[in-house]
Design a protein around this motif. Sequence first.
Motif, PDB file in Angstrom:
ATOM      1  N   ALA A   1     -44.493 -10.621  -8.255  1.00 56.15           N
ATOM      2  CA  ALA A   1     -43.544  -9.862  -7.445  1.00 56.15           C
ATOM      3  C   ALA A   1     -42.249  -9.598  -8.204  1.00 56.15           C
ATOM      4  N   ARG A   2     -42.015 -10.311  -9.288  1.00 58.87           N
ATOM      5  CA  ARG A   2     -40.794 -10.161 -10.065  1.00 58.87           C
ATOM      6  C   ARG A   2     -41.090  -9.447 -11.370  1.00 58.87           C
ATOM      7  N   TYR A   3     -40.050  -8.960 -11.991  1.00 57.13           N
ATOM      8  CA  TYR A   3     -40.207  -8.181 -13.220  1.00 57.13           C
ATOM      9  C   TYR A   3     -39.388  -8.851 -14.320  1.00 57.13           C
ATOM     10  N   PRO A   4     -39.897  -8.894 -15.549  1.00 60.50           N
ATOM     11  CA  PRO A   4     -39.110  -9.509 -16.631  1.00 60.50           C
ATOM     12  C   PRO A   4     -37.865  -8.687 -16.933  1.00 60.50           C
ATOM     13  N   ARG A   5     -36.961  -9.285 -17.651  1.00 56.23           N
ATOM     14  CA  ARG A   5     -35.776  -8.548 -18.088  1.00 56.23           C
ATOM     15  C   ARG A   5     -36.190  -7.568 -19.183  1.00 56.23           C
ATOM     16  N   THR A   6     -35.457  -6.499 -19.264  1.00 55.70           N
ATOM     17  CA  THR A   6     -35.866  -5.392 -20.131  1.00 55.70           C
ATOM     18  C   THR A   6     -34.755  -5.028 -21.113  1.00 55.70           C
TER      19      THR A   6
ATOM     20  N   VAL B   1     -30.617  -4.339 -20.753  1.00 58.65           N
ATOM     21  CA  VAL B   1     -29.847  -4.013 -21.961  1.00 58.65           C
ATOM     22  C   VAL B   1     -30.306  -2.645 -22.450  1.00 58.65           C
ATOM     23  N   PHE B   2     -29.361  -1.758 -22.685  1.00 51.40           N
ATOM     24  CA  PHE B   2     -29.628  -0.421 -23.207  1.00 51.40           C
ATOM     25  C   PHE B   2     -28.921  -0.360 -24.557  1.00 51.40           C
TER      26      PHE B   2
ATOM     27  N   PHE C   1     -22.346   8.714 -23.459  1.00 49.81           N
ATOM     28  CA  PHE C   1     -23.410   9.661 -23.096  1.00 49.81           C
ATOM     29  C   PHE C   1     -24.395   9.008 -22.126  1.00 49.81           C
ATOM     30  N   VAL C   2     -24.770   7.758 -22.403  1.00 49.80           N
ATOM     31  CA  VAL C   2     -25.737   7.054 -21.567  1.00 49.80           C
ATOM     32  C   VAL C   2     -25.160   6.778 -20.183  1.00 49.80           C
ATOM     33  N   MET C   3     -23.902   6.360 -20.121  1.00 47.80           N
ATOM     34  CA  MET C   3     -23.276   6.099 -18.828  1.00 47.80           C
ATOM     35  C   MET C   3     -23.260   7.352 -17.966  1.00 47.80           C
ATOM     36  N   LYS C   4     -22.967   8.495 -18.592  1.00 47.86           N
ATOM     37  CA  LYS C   4     -22.872   9.746 -17.844  1.00 47.86           C
ATOM     38  C   LYS C   4     -24.246  10.287 -17.473  1.00 47.86           C
ATOM     39  N   ALA C   5     -25.175  10.314 -18.418  1.00 52.72           N
ATOM     40  CA  ALA C   5     -26.479  10.932 -18.184  1.00 52.72           C
ATOM     41  C   ALA C   5     -27.410  10.047 -17.363  1.00 52.72           C
TER      42      ALA C   5
ATOM     43  N   SER D   1     -21.612  -2.745 -18.561  1.00 48.87           N
ATOM     44  CA  SER D   1     -22.059  -4.096 -18.892  1.00 48.87           C
ATOM     45  C   SER D   1     -23.510  -4.141 -19.370  1.00 48.87           C
ATOM     46  N   ARG D   2     -24.291  -3.112 -19.044  1.00 50.02           N
ATOM     47  CA  ARG D   2     -25.699  -3.094 -19.454  1.00 50.02           C
ATOM     48  C   ARG D   2     -25.901  -2.417 -20.816  1.00 50.02           C
ATOM     49  N   ILE D   3     -24.870  -1.791 -21.341  1.00 50.50           N
ATOM     50  CA  ILE D   3     -24.992  -1.048 -22.593  1.00 50.50           C
ATOM     51  C   ILE D   3     -24.435  -1.890 -23.731  1.00 50.50           C
TER      52      ILE D   3
END
Length: 672
Positions: A392-397, A423-424, A434-438, A444-446
């Motif tokens: 039911a859970r998903y690993p971190r990506t 993490v991106f 660009f990633v935050m906008k698009a 915090s994830r980038i």
Amino acid sequence: MPEISTFDVLRQVMSLWEREADRVQKLDRDMHYLVSIEETAAGVRMFLLTRAGAGCPSAIYLRPRGLPRSTLKPELVFQDETIVLYTLTLKPRHVVEQARFFVRQDDAWHRIIRPFHTGIELPPGWGFSAHHLYLEYGAPKSDLPMQRAFIQYVETEENAVVLKGVLIANRKIGAATLGIRKFRDEGRCWTEPVKLKRAGRVFRQPASAYEIYRGEQAYRFEVKLSLDWSLLPASIYSVTLHLDDRATGMHAFNAHFSARQTPLAVGGVVVNPFIDRASGTLRLERLAISEEQWGELARYAASAPPREVCLFGEYTNAARDNAAHLFRYALERGQVRSYYVIEEEFRSEIGGEHVLSFGSYEHLKACVECGVVAFTHHPSYVYPYFAETLLARYPRTIFLQHGVTALKKSMDAYASSRRAFDVFAVCSTQEAGFVMKACKYEPSRIRAAGFPRFDNLVRLAQARDGEARDIVVFPTWRAGLERMTLDEFGRSEFCRQWSGAIDRLREAADEIGATLRLVGHPIIARHVEQFGARAHDVSDVSEIQEILAGAACVVTDYSSIAFDALYIGRPTVFFTFDAEAYRFAENAFIDVDHDLPGPRAATPDEVEREVRQIWSRRGAADSALERSRRQYFRHTDDRNCERLMQAVADCLDMDLRPGAAEEAPRARDGAE
């Protein structure tokens, strides 16, 4: 013309129900239906109906495309134990292009308002959307052939997989076949005949509503995949409906499809139908396990084993990008239990230990133990959808990316609304923006940690400094080129322009003592022979790092390989002969007139001139190139793997500092 009265509307509703006594049971509980619509002095007034259980909504939201939404207040007209009837009035300022209606429910937006019957007279500009018949204003009209398929059931029948669904098209369909193709393998594809019949009802609407309001035909389709699944390689398979000369994927019939659909035991193996989050269409995972092993995996997952494993991967048949480089680094350090996932027949691409065959029992068991997935394209190529049926859970990506985000706005598949990666990875503050906008990511994830493949590239380039004498040509692909025959490709503008440029560069290379090396993009690799005789050497993209290290300059059109060259200080010329047709300026994140990391050329003659100028300055300092490196990269060292490995450790709550505990603690639950 007098306005429609409430009494008239109620009489109309009751009359319809008398003719169709079961109609109320066929209404979607959460859907709202248009009974009538008219233009009045106050604006556009509608009478809407819904089931009593839903109640009269407190607000309906009008969301014009690209504009702020408006809040509309419904007025209750009539209610009993069966139905709710209410009115909605739109003022002239509300009626703008591409206006659509939504309600907010369960923390999600739901599109509403379908036709209640087939006799609604719509005012000018109003219509119902394609496929689902949602009311909207200012919808674009098109005379082009259109179709959309919706998968409703995937079942087994006599050791075969059977697909059933709905097809809606704006024309009469003649021949129909289904194409099945192994992931990224044009040599493994099959076709099956499709049974088509006209539908009576679709999405709880009479099929006649599609014809009246949209000029569309509604069909039901059924197709049996009579393949011997036991003989097929474990991989991902796409399924596509081919209708006359056009093709379409299959979308989920409704939101319940994925929750209701389960893996299938067929031909001694397991096949898992799923809706791919990136494309939104049906695909099939052929897994190398039996039904008994499926049960064993389910029991193992229920025992809640520790989640300390990190899985790495790229495409299911490749091992040459960021994930492969980071995996080798992780394996050398031995601080995290690491495995690389790839199809059985391509294991030699990565070699060594800790390599798992895609879809094998060992791979799926590692998925159960997985705490982190580090990938370059999509996580499902490494952590299949089947694994989600076990847990039911998903690993971190960790999305390692496969190219710098700058030249192409092709990021829709990575929007955080589809699945927000933990993490991106990016290469600069600019790219993070660009990633935050698009993709609507939180900062915090980038992580501007760079790309793992750059470490090896730097070392290769350092070993070749002073010896780089190649002119590397790397044309990227255009949509449709991969479907052309060799003759069609030879007559294309793409072939004509690149042939001219390569001829000019060959003359220049012979004169200055350089080697002209052509690298074919994988998607159009079979067409490279059109250019091959013109170059000194034709290389495979799998050797791209060694090729870039030996390059004096690179010539490409729109490939992000230019940024790999930039990382090691190799200049690039951008041959953008079709920039207008390609919509280069519109589709790039950067200002292509001022921020490209190299000069542009529009003709083969200009390409030759720019390359000769670069060659004449070899060995001299290039201030413009250095400015571009600072713009596109926070780091230009060979420690990218180190920084990304720290991201893996953070996801596993591990401490990689010298002297830290050798055993990794149990990871916390996966990301939501």
